[in-house]
Design an enzyme around this catalytic site. Structure first.
Site, PDB file in Angstrom:
ATOM      1  N   LYS A 175      38.132 -52.128  62.622  1.00 31.86           N
ATOM      2  CA  LYS A 175      37.383 -51.003  63.198  1.00 31.86           C
ATOM      3  C   LYS A 175      36.207 -51.536  64.022  1.00 31.86           C
ATOM      4  O   LYS A 175      35.938 -51.072  65.131  1.00 31.86           O
ATOM      5  CB  LYS A 175      36.878 -50.070  62.082  1.00 31.86           C
ATOM      6  CG  LYS A 175      38.007 -49.322  61.374  1.00 31.86           C
ATOM      7  CD  LYS A 175      37.553 -48.608  60.106  1.00 31.86           C
ATOM      8  CE  LYS A 175      38.759 -48.025  59.366  1.00 31.86           C
ATOM      9  NZ  LYS A 175      38.445 -47.331  58.117  1.00 31.86           N
ATOM     10  N   GLN A 182      33.964 -46.788  53.600  1.00 26.78           N
ATOM     11  CA  GLN A 182      35.333 -47.283  53.373  1.00 26.78           C
ATOM     12  C   GLN A 182      35.741 -47.037  51.921  1.00 26.78           C
ATOM     13  O   GLN A 182      34.991 -47.336  50.988  1.00 26.78           O
ATOM     14  CB  GLN A 182      35.401 -48.781  53.723  1.00 26.78           C
ATOM     15  CG  GLN A 182      36.803 -49.362  53.722  1.00 26.78           C
ATOM     16  CD  GLN A 182      37.708 -48.785  54.814  1.00 26.78           C
ATOM     17  OE1 GLN A 182      37.241 -48.366  55.873  1.00 26.78           O
ATOM     18  NE2 GLN A 182      38.994 -48.754  54.560  1.00 26.78           N
ATOM     19  N   ASP A 194      35.154 -39.657  59.688  1.00 18.21           N
ATOM     20  CA  ASP A 194      36.392 -39.780  58.911  1.00 18.21           C
ATOM     21  C   ASP A 194      36.949 -38.395  58.570  1.00 18.21           C
ATOM     22  O   ASP A 194      38.084 -38.277  58.104  1.00 18.21           O
ATOM     23  CB  ASP A 194      36.113 -40.518  57.595  1.00 18.21           C
ATOM     24  CG  ASP A 194      36.824 -41.855  57.514  1.00 18.21           C
ATOM     25  OD1 ASP A 194      37.813 -42.036  58.245  1.00 18.21           O
ATOM     26  OD2 ASP A 194      36.389 -42.703  56.716  1.00 18.21           O
TER      27      ASP A 194
HETATM   28  N1  GUN Z   1      40.724 -46.385  53.040  1.00 14.85           N
HETATM   29  C1  GUN Z   1      41.996 -46.331  53.472  1.00 14.85           C
HETATM   30  N2  GUN Z   1      42.090 -45.622  54.615  1.00 14.85           N
HETATM   31  C2  GUN Z   1      40.846 -45.209  54.909  1.00 14.85           C
HETATM   32  C3  GUN Z   1      40.298 -44.431  55.973  1.00 14.85           C
HETATM   33  O1  GUN Z   1      40.986 -43.966  56.891  1.00 14.85           O
HETATM   34  N3  GUN Z   1      38.953 -44.242  55.917  1.00 14.85           N
HETATM   35  C4  GUN Z   1      38.194 -44.729  54.911  1.00 14.85           C
HETATM   36  N4  GUN Z   1      36.895 -44.456  54.949  1.00 14.85           N
HETATM   37  N5  GUN Z   1      38.666 -45.438  53.932  1.00 14.85           N
HETATM   38  C5  GUN Z   1      39.985 -45.693  53.929  1.00 14.85           C
END
Ligand code: GUN
Length: 284
Positions: free
Chosen positions: A51, A95, A118
């Protein structure tokens, strides 16, 4: 059989988004995403790094804020509060998964709804449920963008989603429903998953189990979306779909890697730019 090439499409999206970032910069606006990572989960670290790199590629400032896995829930809430109040921060992403002593729902609910790139805050989830404009979770949004790019019509289709997580399965089901599909969701307690998948027009699988979807579970001409990412003992990355055999029957299929993964990143970048525009009242 056509490949739904998320990698190629995400590269096109990044070109467009970097132009959007340039436009914002010319208005003296500099989008900034803060990613919170608690602990040392190797998969999470790798996702967060991807990211971060994607943000750099298109000119978004990205800060990875790392905490020890023993950080208390209150301390984490305090850190989020600071980011909520920081005018220079446009997007906040925590995350997942978080360590067991931290209540993920409490953390997600503490994020400013206008910085919730998100789309995991219950407010934004609720808006999605009501088919109102909101931040959409990145993986489901990325899948819808990919289907749209390949002009795959969802209206009236029978869609099966295998996996009922808050991150992917449930929001994806809402998006598909909002787009006019008839949606079934299979999960850990589903007695016979193949009963649902074998008649479906579109099968989306995200359960984290390598080769879970086999060729005898899908009909000829089905569209298959593989949301899984699994690392095998030999280090190779595979999805949840037995690609070699399933792809022989499908009309369209996403590869792993190079399918849903890059689209997830593109959707996050898009959400971050949209959050910045909303906060600065820039017309989209
Ligand atoms: N863990 C697995 N996929 C994601 C996601 O799309 N966003 C976040 N914040 N954590 C994750």
């Amino acid at each position: 059989m056509y490949i739904l090439d998320g990698k190629a499409y995400s590269q096109d999206i990044e070109k467009e988004l970097s132009i959007e970032v340039d436009k914002l910069n010319s208005l003296n606006i500099f989008p900034c995403l803060c990613v919170i990572l608690v602990g040392n989960n190797a998969a999470s670290l790798s996702y967060v790094t991807m990211k971060h790199k994607a943000c750099s590629r298109i000119g978004i400032e990205s800060r990875i804020i790392r905490f020890d896995e023993n950080i208390s829930q209150d301390d984490l809430l305090n850190e989020i509060c600071k980011l909520n109040n920081d005018k220079n921060v446009n997007g906040i992403l925590v995350q997942l998964p978080l360590p067991k002593h931290i209540n993920s729902n409490t953390i997600l609910e503490s994020i400013d709804i206008n910085k919730d790139v998100d789309g995991f805050h219950p407010y934004n989830m609720g808006k999605l449920f009501c088919n109102l404009d909101s931040f959409l979770p990145a993986t489901p949004l990325g899948i819808m963008m990919l289907l749209n790019h390949y002009k795959i019509d969802i209206k009236g289709k029978d869609v099966v989603i295998v996996g009922a997580s808050n991150i992917v399965g449930k929001p994806l089901a809402s998006l598909m429903l909002n787009a006019g599909a008839s949606v079934s969701i299979c999960h850990i307690l589903t007695k016979d998953v193949s009963k649902f998948t074998k008649d479906a027009d579109i099968v989306c699988v995200g359960v984290g189990k390598a080769l879970m979807l086999s060729d005898n579970m899908v009909k000829d001409g089905a569209i298959v979306i593989d949301i899984g990412i699994n690392k095998l003992d030999d280090g190779s990355i595979v999805g949840d779909v037995d690609f070699i055999n399933v792809s022989k029957k499908t009309s369209y299929i996403t590869p792993v890697p190079g399918g849903v993964g890059p689209m997830t990143i593109s959707a996050l970048l898009l959400n971050t730019i949209n959050a910045t525009k909303i906060q600065h009242k820039v017309v989209k």
